[in-house]
Each structure stands twice: as structure tokens, then as C-alpha cells.
Design an enzyme around this catalytic site. Structure first.
Site, PDB file in Angstrom:
ATOM      1  N   ASP A  11       0.792  -1.237   0.000  1.00 57.22           N
ATOM      2  CA  ASP A  11       0.000   0.000   0.000  1.00 57.22           C
ATOM      3  C   ASP A  11       0.824   1.287   0.000  1.00 57.22           C
ATOM      4  O   ASP A  11       0.501   2.254   0.699  1.00 57.22           O
ATOM      5  CB  ASP A  11      -0.974   0.009   1.186  1.00 57.22           C
ATOM      6  CG  ASP A  11      -1.898  -1.190   1.180  1.00 57.22           C
ATOM      7  OD1 ASP A  11      -1.945  -1.902   0.166  1.00 57.22           O
ATOM      8  OD2 ASP A  11      -2.560  -1.432   2.201  1.00 57.22           O
ATOM      9  N   HIS A  22      -0.602   1.832   6.482  1.00 53.48           N
ATOM     10  CA  HIS A  22       0.123   2.477   7.574  1.00 53.48           C
ATOM     11  C   HIS A  22       0.667   1.428   8.537  1.00 53.48           C
ATOM     12  O   HIS A  22       0.182   0.309   8.562  1.00 53.48           O
ATOM     13  CB  HIS A  22      -0.783   3.454   8.309  1.00 53.48           C
ATOM     14  CG  HIS A  22      -1.236   4.565   7.415  1.00 53.48           C
ATOM     15  ND1 HIS A  22      -2.512   4.625   6.884  1.00 53.48           N
ATOM     16  CD2 HIS A  22      -0.566   5.640   6.920  1.00 53.48           C
ATOM     17  CE1 HIS A  22      -2.617   5.697   6.136  1.00 53.48           C
ATOM     18  NE2 HIS A  22      -1.450   6.335   6.128  1.00 53.48           N
ATOM     19  N   ILE A  58      -1.905  -0.413  10.658  1.00 51.27           N
ATOM     20  CA  ILE A  58      -3.028  -1.134  10.034  1.00 51.27           C
ATOM     21  C   ILE A  58      -2.482  -2.185   9.060  1.00 51.27           C
ATOM     22  O   ILE A  58      -2.284  -3.341   9.423  1.00 51.27           O
ATOM     23  CB  ILE A  58      -4.010  -0.152   9.345  1.00 51.27           C
ATOM     24  CG1 ILE A  58      -4.523   0.880  10.360  1.00 51.27           C
ATOM     25  CG2 ILE A  58      -5.191  -0.907   8.733  1.00 51.27           C
ATOM     26  CD1 ILE A  58      -5.377   1.982   9.768  1.00 51.27           C
ATOM     27  N   CYS A  59      -2.232  -1.795   7.851  1.00 47.08           N
ATOM     28  CA  CYS A  59      -1.912  -2.782   6.812  1.00 47.08           C
ATOM     29  C   CYS A  59      -0.602  -3.523   7.073  1.00 47.08           C
ATOM     30  O   CYS A  59      -0.511  -4.723   6.796  1.00 47.08           O
ATOM     31  CB  CYS A  59      -1.909  -2.112   5.446  1.00 47.08           C
ATOM     32  SG  CYS A  59      -3.529  -1.442   5.009  1.00 47.08           S
ATOM     33  N   LEU A  60       0.414  -2.833   7.596  1.00 51.69           N
ATOM     34  CA  LEU A  60       1.654  -3.536   7.914  1.00 51.69           C
ATOM     35  C   LEU A  60       1.457  -4.470   9.096  1.00 51.69           C
ATOM     36  O   LEU A  60       1.855  -5.644   9.053  1.00 51.69           O
ATOM     37  CB  LEU A  60       2.774  -2.540   8.217  1.00 51.69           C
ATOM     38  CG  LEU A  60       4.082  -3.192   8.691  1.00 51.69           C
ATOM     39  CD1 LEU A  60       4.677  -4.087   7.613  1.00 51.69           C
ATOM     40  CD2 LEU A  60       5.090  -2.150   9.145  1.00 51.69           C
TER      41      LEU A  60
END
Length: 225
Positions: free
Chosen positions: A19, A115, A118-120
Site C-alpha cells: 500500500d 500504515h 493497520i496494513c503492515l
């Protein structure tokens, strides 16, 4: 973490980038600025290419129209790798993504994503559960706030992921100035030594290193002609 394997080797690793899209980078408010995050991700991409480390790239929400694509400067380093677009916050809940990671055949994942909180984090926690080792690149990620980023870093460490930095990834994977990976490592590191001082003085590059990088670039340009 499988400590019996010691330091990480290029042949064991895959690079996973999650992302790195303009609207994600826009709202970074943690310790590493947008421009530095972009630079460190470019270094990771160059490192992976130099050492034949497979790369898995993913985006979120591009197909749905609420997010833009991977940042062009990062995509340009990836030699036509197509991002896997998804809807899930946890990338591993997307079948195409999880299959792409598995298809690399590598069990050690070097991960960066936005971020941090979140995604990481979600992908890293899932990867650890699924039997992968994970190193997350702390200076190639960022959160919506400092507290969000730092809390995520703590969660990642508690879960068993290992922090590192972008230049440390490069040096750990080639590790020997007289070894077979030294030549592509020099190309990559000297590029970084030329570029990073344009952005910040917070990353130390010695005058001798700057001069060596400039001379190397000039020599390479001359050889190309």
C-alpha cells in the site's frame, strides 16, 4: 523467529511491499517523513532486484476507486511488477496476495507497508501465524500519528517480528565486500549515498562516501558511452 538461521540471506527472503499509494503517504505523521519513506522503499526495491529477491507488491482499494495506485517513483523501480489490488485490510486475507507470497518459495519476509498500525501490522501478525519469519523496515513505514506508529512497532515486536532499517537490509543481505554480491551492492549503496543527502542530514553519509559515490557514478556514465 528461527534464530538457528542467524542473519538473513538473500536466497531465503522475499520483499513484500504493501500500500505505498499517494493518499497513504500523504497522511504520514510519524517520525519518518513521506519523502524519506519513499526513498527507503526505493532502496529496498533496488536491493531486491540486485540480489534476485522476489517482490510481492499490493495495493488496497484501487479497483474500488477510493485509493490511487502505487506511487510512480516506487513502481518505476520494480520492472513491471503488477500490484495485487485487494479490499481487505489484512493483505493475507486476499487469496491472490497470499498465493503470490507462497509462490515465492521463501519463508523469510522483509515487509514494509502503510500504515504501520493497520496494513503492515495486520499482514505481519498473520504472516507470523502462518509460519513465516518477518523483518519489518522501520524507516520505510509510517503511521497517521506518532503514537499510532510507535504502538504498532511495539505490537509487531511483541508478536515476534524483527525491526530493521532499509540500509541495514542491503548490508545484511550481501554482508561481504569481497563476496559475490559486492558489485550489485556497491551500485545500490552508492546510489543511496548520492540521493539521501538531498533529502536530509539526519542520515549520516561521510564526505568520503559522497565522493566515492560521485566518482563511481561518473565512471559508470563514462563506461556507458
Amino acid at each position: 523467529m528461527t534464530n538457528d538461521q542467524g542473519t538473513w540471506k538473500a536466497e531465503d527472503c522475499a520483499l513484500v511491499l504493501i500500500d505505498y499509494q499517494d493518499n497513504m503517504l500523504e497522511v504520514i505523521r510519524s517520525e519518518t517523513s513521506r519523502d524519506l519513506v519513499e526513498m527507503q522503499v526505493r532502496l529496498l526495491a533496488k536491493t531486491a532486484k540486485a540480489f534476485d529477491v522476489p517482490i510481492v507488491l499490493t495495493t488496497v482499494g484501487v479497483g474500488a476507486g477510493f485509493n490511487g495506485p502505487t506511487l510512480p517513483s516506487i513502481l518505476s523501480e520494480l520492472d513491471g511488477i503488477e500490484p495485487i489490488d485487494r479490499y481487505s485490510m489484512n493483505a493475507f486475507e486476499d487469496e491472490a496476495f497470499s498465493e503470490a507470497v507462497e509462490a515465492t518459495g521463501r519463508k523469510r519476509l522483509i515487509m514494509g507497508g502503510l500504515h504501520t498500525e493497520i496494513c503492515l501490522t495486520f499482514a505481519t501478525v498473520q504472516a507470523l501465524k502462518d509460519g513465516y519469519d518477518v523483518m519489518y523496515v522501520a524507516d520505510a513505514v509510517g503511521g497517521r500519528s506518532q503514537v499510532a506508529h510507535r504502538t504498532a512497532i511495539e505490537r509487531l515486536a511483541h508478536a515476534g517480528a524483527v525491526p530493521t532499517t532499509a540500509l541495514a537490509v542491503t548490508t545484511e543481505l550481501f554482508r561481504d565486500w569481497a563476496g559475490p554480491l559486492a558489485a550489485p551492492a556497491i551500485d545500490t549503496i552508492y546510489w543511496y549515498f548520492r540521493e539521501i543527502p538531498k533529502l536530509t542530514d539526519d542520515v549520516g553519509v561521510a564526505d568520503a562516501e559522497k565522493a566515492a559515490a560521485a566518482a563511481y557514478a561518473e565512471q559508470a556514465a563514462g563506461a556507458a558511452h
